[in-house]
Design a protein around this motif. Sequence first.
Motif, PDB file in Angstrom:
ATOM      1  N   GLY A 194      34.488 -35.079  26.761  1.00 22.63           N
ATOM      2  CA  GLY A 194      33.401 -35.072  25.792  1.00 22.63           C
ATOM      3  C   GLY A 194      32.970 -33.674  25.413  1.00 22.63           C
ATOM      4  N   PHE A 195      32.961 -32.762  26.395  1.00 25.55           N
ATOM      5  CA  PHE A 195      32.571 -31.378  26.135  1.00 25.55           C
ATOM      6  C   PHE A 195      33.560 -30.712  25.182  1.00 25.55           C
ATOM      7  N   VAL A 196      34.851 -30.871  25.485  1.00 23.40           N
ATOM      8  CA  VAL A 196      35.885 -30.287  24.624  1.00 23.40           C
ATOM      9  C   VAL A 196      35.816 -30.887  23.220  1.00 23.40           C
ATOM     10  N   ALA A 197      35.637 -32.228  23.181  1.00 24.10           N
ATOM     11  CA  ALA A 197      35.568 -32.906  21.881  1.00 24.10           C
ATOM     12  C   ALA A 197      34.359 -32.453  21.076  1.00 24.10           C
ATOM     13  N   SER A 198      33.209 -32.305  21.727  1.00 19.30           N
ATOM     14  CA  SER A 198      32.001 -31.902  21.001  1.00 19.30           C
ATOM     15  C   SER A 198      32.148 -30.500  20.423  1.00 19.30           C
ATOM     16  N   ILE A 199      32.860 -29.616  21.143  1.00 15.16           N
ATOM     17  CA  ILE A 199      33.112 -28.269  20.626  1.00 15.16           C
ATOM     18  C   ILE A 199      34.003 -28.339  19.382  1.00 15.16           C
ATOM     19  N   GLN A 200      35.078 -29.134  19.471  1.00 13.57           N
ATOM     20  CA  GLN A 200      35.987 -29.249  18.329  1.00 13.57           C
ATOM     21  C   GLN A 200      35.300 -29.917  17.143  1.00 13.57           C
ATOM     22  N   VAL A 201      34.490 -30.922  17.417  1.00 13.59           N
ATOM     23  CA  VAL A 201      33.765 -31.597  16.333  1.00 13.59           C
ATOM     24  C   VAL A 201      32.834 -30.624  15.630  1.00 13.59           C
ATOM     25  N   SER A 202      32.165 -29.761  16.414  1.00 13.66           N
ATOM     26  CA  SER A 202      31.222 -28.810  15.836  1.00 13.66           C
ATOM     27  C   SER A 202      31.938 -27.683  15.104  1.00 13.66           C
ATOM     28  N   VAL A 203      32.961 -27.108  15.751  1.00  8.33           N
ATOM     29  CA  VAL A 203      33.676 -25.976  15.153  1.00  8.33           C
ATOM     30  C   VAL A 203      34.365 -26.396  13.856  1.00  8.33           C
ATOM     31  N   ASN A 204      35.003 -27.580  13.872  1.00  4.76           N
ATOM     32  CA  ASN A 204      35.716 -28.062  12.692  1.00  4.76           C
ATOM     33  C   ASN A 204      34.814 -28.799  11.714  1.00  4.76           C
ATOM     34  N   ASP A 205      33.541 -28.931  12.071  1.00  2.00           N
ATOM     35  CA  ASP A 205      32.545 -29.589  11.213  1.00  2.00           C
ATOM     36  C   ASP A 205      33.031 -30.983  10.804  1.00  2.00           C
ATOM     37  N   MET A 206      33.513 -31.752  11.774  1.00  2.00           N
ATOM     38  CA  MET A 206      34.066 -33.068  11.498  1.00  2.00           C
ATOM     39  C   MET A 206      32.974 -34.104  11.264  1.00  2.00           C
ATOM     40  N   VAL A 207      31.910 -34.044  12.033  1.00  2.00           N
ATOM     41  CA  VAL A 207      30.826 -35.025  11.935  1.00  2.00           C
ATOM     42  C   VAL A 207      29.505 -34.307  12.120  1.00  2.00           C
ATOM     43  N   ARG A 208      28.524 -34.698  11.321  1.00  2.00           N
ATOM     44  CA  ARG A 208      27.160 -34.215  11.478  1.00  2.00           C
ATOM     45  C   ARG A 208      26.229 -35.418  11.613  1.00  2.00           C
ATOM     46  N   ILE A 209      25.067 -35.172  12.176  1.00  2.00           N
ATOM     47  CA  ILE A 209      24.051 -36.216  12.221  1.00  2.00           C
ATOM     48  C   ILE A 209      23.618 -36.523  10.784  1.00  2.00           C
ATOM     49  N   GLY A 210      23.627 -37.807  10.444  1.00  2.00           N
ATOM     50  CA  GLY A 210      23.300 -38.220   9.086  1.00  2.00           C
ATOM     51  C   GLY A 210      24.516 -38.562   8.251  1.00  2.00           C
ATOM     52  N   ASP A 211      25.723 -38.202   8.731  1.00  2.00           N
ATOM     53  CA  ASP A 211      26.948 -38.541   7.997  1.00  2.00           C
ATOM     54  C   ASP A 211      27.197 -40.052   8.032  1.00  2.00           C
ATOM     55  N   TRP A 212      27.750 -40.551   6.949  1.00  2.00           N
ATOM     56  CA  TRP A 212      28.207 -41.943   6.911  1.00  2.00           C
ATOM     57  C   TRP A 212      29.684 -41.936   7.301  1.00  2.00           C
ATOM     58  N   ILE A 213      30.000 -42.617   8.410  1.00  2.00           N
ATOM     59  CA  ILE A 213      31.383 -42.682   8.860  1.00  2.00           C
ATOM     60  C   ILE A 213      31.818 -44.141   8.998  1.00  2.00           C
ATOM     61  N   THR A 214      33.121 -44.352   8.848  1.00  2.00           N
ATOM     62  CA  THR A 214      33.730 -45.664   9.063  1.00  2.00           C
ATOM     63  C   THR A 214      34.809 -45.506  10.126  1.00  2.00           C
ATOM     64  N   PHE A 215      34.637 -46.212  11.239  1.00  2.00           N
ATOM     65  CA  PHE A 215      35.566 -46.135  12.366  1.00  2.00           C
ATOM     66  C   PHE A 215      35.982 -47.566  12.697  1.00  2.00           C
ATOM     67  N   GLN A 216      37.083 -48.016  12.085  1.00  2.00           N
ATOM     68  CA  GLN A 216      37.480 -49.421  12.193  1.00  2.00           C
ATOM     69  C   GLN A 216      37.797 -49.828  13.631  1.00  2.00           C
ATOM     70  N   LYS A 217      38.353 -48.924  14.421  1.00  2.00           N
ATOM     71  CA  LYS A 217      38.728 -49.266  15.792  1.00  2.00           C
ATOM     72  C   LYS A 217      37.530 -49.715  16.606  1.00  2.00           C
ATOM     73  N   TYR A 218      36.375 -49.121  16.356  1.00  2.00           N
ATOM     74  CA  TYR A 218      35.168 -49.457  17.112  1.00  2.00           C
ATOM     75  C   TYR A 218      34.190 -50.296  16.288  1.00  2.00           C
ATOM     76  N   GLY A 219      34.598 -50.706  15.092  1.00  2.00           N
ATOM     77  CA  GLY A 219      33.729 -51.536  14.258  1.00  2.00           C
ATOM     78  C   GLY A 219      32.503 -50.810  13.756  1.00  2.00           C
TER      79      GLY A 219
END
Length: 408
Positions: A194-219
């Motif tokens: 989770g720590f490594v993922a959170s760094i990559q998510v932040s550095v690559n700006d993949m997801v922000r709070i307030g973003d609308w995302i669709t993740f079919q695997k998790y519904g």
Amino acid sequence: MEFLLDTLKNFLNKTGLSATTADWLSIILLVLGALIVVFIIDFIIRIIIRVIFSKIAQRSKTNLDDIMIVHKVPRNIAHIVPLFIAYEIIPNIFFEHIVWQNTIKKFILVLGIVFSVWGLRSVFGSIKTYFKSVERLKDKPIDSYIQVIMIFVWLTGVFATFAVVTGISFWEFMAGLGTVSAVVILVFKDTILGFVASIQVSVNDMVRIGDWITFQKYGADGDVIEINLATVKVRNFDHTITTIPTYALISDSFKNWRGMTESNGRRIKRALNIRMASIRLLNSNDLENLSKIELIREYIANKSSDITSYNSDNKVDKSLLINGRNLTNIGVFRKYIESYVENHSAINKDLMVMARQLQPGDNGLPIEIYAFSSEKRWQNYEYIIADIFDHIIAASSTFDLEIYEHKF
């Protein structure tokens, strides 16, 4: 301290108490007196620090200091100073009892570690609240970093406590943990991922709070409301909450709609199926009737002129309508759709507008609208699509076309 203890012992001995009783009673009285002094000092320091912080908060332009007061940072800092005083005073009362002296020293050191951890927790809690209060920072996954830091703080506090209690130096204790590092990695596998993922998510700006995302695997299909070390929480449009492991954001595929919300339009990509048996060539009477439609009047005139010139130049036998070049009802209808969408008030004219023909299939010939609505809010967006297709479906009969539908 020895003078005070001897004075109390002599006084208590004169009252008829035994030497042992007088010894321990004098120690207890001195400890109580020292504790009262420590509590008074703690109270005074708390007031001083609170006043200093309040004055700084009044003069400061940011609200970080106000948030630190709410999170009781000054009070937690104030507790540490009296502990240093207690560490110097109280153990010296037991100078004749080495075991008790060492035990009390260890107890005060443990309290110091606890108060230090509490102080750091309140500081980082203040930072987290501050980030969420600043507009340009509130979408950053600060929770993940705070949680990682606090894990290290708590682990350091626990290790330091064990080191104090066992009498082993902190660094020797930490060196001994190297032998069980594999176990630690196994236990904290999800935390590390989770720590490594959170760094990559932040550095690559993949997801922000307030973003609308669709993740079919998790519904998941909704807005991100929280990003922390282990999970990402999504509030779906049916108001349910879906929890996704943070590391799944970098190991699996998901759709982030932020690009759409930040762009100048939301894409419309929807098809209408035409029954292929209703598609035919247009004769002069058909063209004359369709020329009354304002949106395609000029198009029909220009195309008819071009087609007539081509057929004339090539001496095409027009006794059969199929010979040479001709306009079809589906082609003119497709042009009408494109013109209608281009002139719709809710369509962004600066982005692509197109009506195209897709691969024919069992359900007829699909005519797809590809355009972008100026309105991006879901409810209004759906209203725009419905408005466009209401008109197009109703207009299809004017071109002698039939909408395909299953008949049972």
